[in-house]
Motif scaffolding. Structure first.
Motif, PDB file in Angstrom:
ATOM      1  N   ASP A  98       0.640  -1.263  -0.608  1.00  0.00           N
ATOM      2  CA  ASP A  98      -0.449   0.070  -0.201  1.00  0.00           C
ATOM      3  C   ASP A  98       1.465   1.414  -0.035  1.00  0.00           C
ATOM      4  OD1 ASP A  98      -2.059  -1.680  -0.046  1.00  0.00           O
ATOM      5  OD2 ASP A  98      -2.516  -1.863   2.014  1.00  0.00           O
ATOM      6  N   TYR A  99       1.407   0.919   0.423  1.00  0.00           N
ATOM      7  CA  TYR A  99       2.868   2.594   1.192  1.00  0.00           C
ATOM      8  C   TYR A  99       3.709   2.666  -1.018  1.00  0.00           C
ATOM      9  CZ  TYR A  99       6.783   5.332   2.118  1.00  0.00           C
ATOM     10  OH  TYR A  99       8.357   6.088   1.543  1.00  0.00           O
ATOM     11  N   ASN A 100       3.945   1.645  -1.239  1.00  0.00           N
ATOM     12  CA  ASN A 100       4.401   2.041  -2.685  1.00  0.00           C
ATOM     13  C   ASN A 100       3.765   2.377  -3.300  1.00  0.00           C
ATOM     14  OD1 ASN A 100       7.217   1.127  -1.264  1.00  0.00           O
ATOM     15  ND2 ASN A 100       6.504  -1.028  -1.881  1.00  0.00           N
ATOM     16  N   SER A 101       2.187   1.950  -3.130  1.00  0.00           N
ATOM     17  CA  SER A 101       1.342   2.202  -4.196  1.00  0.00           C
ATOM     18  C   SER A 101       0.746   3.392  -4.450  1.00  0.00           C
ATOM     19  CB  SER A 101       0.581   0.946  -4.028  1.00  0.00           C
ATOM     20  OG  SER A 101       0.060   0.075  -4.558  1.00  0.00           O
ATOM     21  N   LEU A 102       0.967   3.999  -2.892  1.00  0.00           N
ATOM     22  CA  LEU A 102       0.605   5.779  -2.385  1.00  0.00           C
ATOM     23  C   LEU A 102       2.121   6.221  -2.683  1.00  0.00           C
ATOM     24  CD1 LEU A 102      -0.988   5.207   1.144  1.00  0.00           C
ATOM     25  CD2 LEU A 102      -1.971   6.069  -0.950  1.00  0.00           C
ATOM     26  N   LYS A 103       3.279   5.654  -2.691  1.00  0.00           N
ATOM     27  CA  LYS A 103       4.334   6.668  -2.681  1.00  0.00           C
ATOM     28  C   LYS A 103       4.453   6.552  -4.566  1.00  0.00           C
ATOM     29  CE  LYS A 103       8.880   4.971  -2.894  1.00  0.00           C
ATOM     30  NZ  LYS A 103       9.691   4.239  -2.534  1.00  0.00           N
ATOM     31  N   MET A 104       3.944   5.430  -5.282  1.00  0.00           N
ATOM     32  CA  MET A 104       4.163   6.293  -6.688  1.00  0.00           C
ATOM     33  C   MET A 104       3.170   7.301  -6.824  1.00  0.00           C
ATOM     34  SD  MET A 104       5.302   4.504  -9.566  1.00  0.00           S
ATOM     35  CE  MET A 104       6.353   3.402  -8.735  1.00  0.00           C
ATOM     36  N   ALA A 105       1.522   6.834  -6.686  1.00  0.00           N
ATOM     37  CA  ALA A 105       0.619   7.554  -7.113  1.00  0.00           C
ATOM     38  C   ALA A 105       1.026   9.168  -6.747  1.00  0.00           C
ATOM     39  CB  ALA A 105      -0.464   7.270  -6.240  1.00  0.00           C
ATOM     40  N   LYS A 106       1.705   9.467  -5.373  1.00  0.00           N
ATOM     41  CA  LYS A 106       2.843  10.503  -4.980  1.00  0.00           C
ATOM     42  C   LYS A 106       3.272  11.123  -6.317  1.00  0.00           C
ATOM     43  CE  LYS A 106       2.735  13.939  -2.461  1.00  0.00           C
ATOM     44  NZ  LYS A 106       0.853  14.904  -2.859  1.00  0.00           N
ATOM     45  N   MET A 107       4.356  10.213  -6.595  1.00  0.00           N
ATOM     46  CA  MET A 107       5.505  10.722  -7.391  1.00  0.00           C
ATOM     47  C   MET A 107       4.752  11.302  -8.931  1.00  0.00           C
ATOM     48  SD  MET A 107       8.581   8.045  -6.633  1.00  0.00           S
ATOM     49  CE  MET A 107       8.593   7.879  -7.837  1.00  0.00           C
ATOM     50  N   LEU A 108       3.517  10.579  -9.355  1.00  0.00           N
ATOM     51  CA  LEU A 108       2.925  10.517 -10.271  1.00  0.00           C
ATOM     52  C   LEU A 108       1.939  12.023 -10.640  1.00  0.00           C
ATOM     53  CD1 LEU A 108       1.480   7.120 -11.960  1.00  0.00           C
ATOM     54  CD2 LEU A 108       3.147   8.484 -12.769  1.00  0.00           C
ATOM     55  N   GLU A 109       1.629  12.177  -9.131  1.00  0.00           N
ATOM     56  CA  GLU A 109       0.807  12.783  -9.357  1.00  0.00           C
ATOM     57  C   GLU A 109       1.781  14.585  -9.201  1.00  0.00           C
ATOM     58  OE1 GLU A 109      -1.150  15.416  -5.183  1.00  0.00           O
ATOM     59  OE2 GLU A 109      -1.445  13.468  -5.824  1.00  0.00           O
ATOM     60  N   ILE A 110       3.096  14.040  -8.545  1.00  0.00           N
ATOM     61  CA  ILE A 110       3.676  15.584  -8.594  1.00  0.00           C
ATOM     62  C   ILE A 110       4.505  16.080  -9.804  1.00  0.00           C
ATOM     63  CG2 ILE A 110       6.529  15.912  -7.455  1.00  0.00           C
ATOM     64  CD1 ILE A 110       5.571  14.967  -5.185  1.00  0.00           C
ATOM     65  N   THR A 111       4.941  14.722 -10.367  1.00  0.00           N
ATOM     66  CA  THR A 111       5.356  14.768 -11.886  1.00  0.00           C
ATOM     67  C   THR A 111       4.333  15.244 -12.585  1.00  0.00           C
ATOM     68  OG1 THR A 111       6.516  12.654 -11.922  1.00  0.00           O
ATOM     69  CG2 THR A 111       5.996  12.824 -13.702  1.00  0.00           C
ATOM     70  N   ASN A 112       2.947  14.823 -13.262  1.00  0.00           N
ATOM     71  CA  ASN A 112       1.818  15.727 -14.274  1.00  0.00           C
ATOM     72  C   ASN A 112       2.332  17.206 -12.723  1.00  0.00           C
ATOM     73  OD1 ASN A 112       1.208  13.869 -14.804  1.00  0.00           O
ATOM     74  ND2 ASN A 112      -0.290  13.257 -13.283  1.00  0.00           N
ATOM     75  N   GLY A 113       2.328  17.320 -12.365  1.00  0.00           N
ATOM     76  CA  GLY A 113       2.289  18.658 -11.217  1.00  0.00           C
ATOM     77  C   GLY A 113       3.491  19.828 -12.428  1.00  0.00           C
ATOM     78  N   ASP A 114       4.539  19.457 -11.880  1.00  0.00           N
ATOM     79  CA  ASP A 114       5.632  19.867 -12.518  1.00  0.00           C
ATOM     80  C   ASP A 114       5.765  19.912 -14.494  1.00  0.00           C
ATOM     81  OD1 ASP A 114       6.489  19.556 -10.196  1.00  0.00           O
ATOM     82  OD2 ASP A 114       7.960  17.919 -10.147  1.00  0.00           O
ATOM     83  N   LEU A 115       4.815  18.415 -14.361  1.00  0.00           N
ATOM     84  CA  LEU A 115       4.868  18.608 -15.848  1.00  0.00           C
ATOM     85  C   LEU A 115       4.400  19.961 -16.519  1.00  0.00           C
ATOM     86  CD1 LEU A 115       5.454  17.284 -18.303  1.00  0.00           C
ATOM     87  CD2 LEU A 115       3.481  16.349 -18.239  1.00  0.00           C
ATOM     88  N   GLU A 116       2.917  20.681 -15.765  1.00  0.00           N
ATOM     89  CA  GLU A 116       2.752  21.350 -16.214  1.00  0.00           C
ATOM     90  C   GLU A 116       3.340  22.865 -16.135  1.00  0.00           C
ATOM     91  OE1 GLU A 116      -0.051  22.007 -17.812  1.00  0.00           O
ATOM     92  OE2 GLU A 116      -0.168  19.558 -17.642  1.00  0.00           O
TER      93      GLU A 116
END
Length: 97
Positions: free
Chosen positions: A56-74
């Motif tokens: 669960d932690y790894n899944s949440l960490k991956m989701a958070k990284m994707l969220e940050i990546t999408n924000g950083d991408l913009e």
């Protein structure tokens, strides 16, 4: 009672005491084995929970990284677009001379 009868009676008493002690130790041993089995089952359950929590932690960490990546991408796209406009301005200035 002569000495042989006393010795025999004492021997019988000691044997009975040993049998009782053996029974007590056997019962205690069975209880300890039951406790060990219970603890092993508890350890397996906790290991399964730990594995699930790690997943669960790894899944949440991956989701958070994707969220940050999408924000950083913009923001990265905006920065690149700004740099391209600035380079275009410099190119226009240089080509005008």
């Amino acid at each position: 009672m002569d000495a042989n009868e006393k010795s025999l009676t004492l021997f019988q008493t000691r044997v009975r005491q040993m049998i009782l002690k053996f029974s007590e130790l056997k019962k205690e041993n069975e209880e300890l084995y039951a406790m060990v089995d219970q603890k092993e089952a508890e350890v397996k359950k906790l290991e399964a929970q730990l594995t699930q929590a790690r997943n669960d932690y790894n899944s949440l960490k991956m989701a958070k990284m994707l969220e940050i990546t999408n924000g950083d991408l913009e923001s990265a796209k905006a920065k690149v677009a700004k740099m391209i406009r600035e380079v275009d301005k410099v190119v226009k200035l240089l080509s005008a001379e």
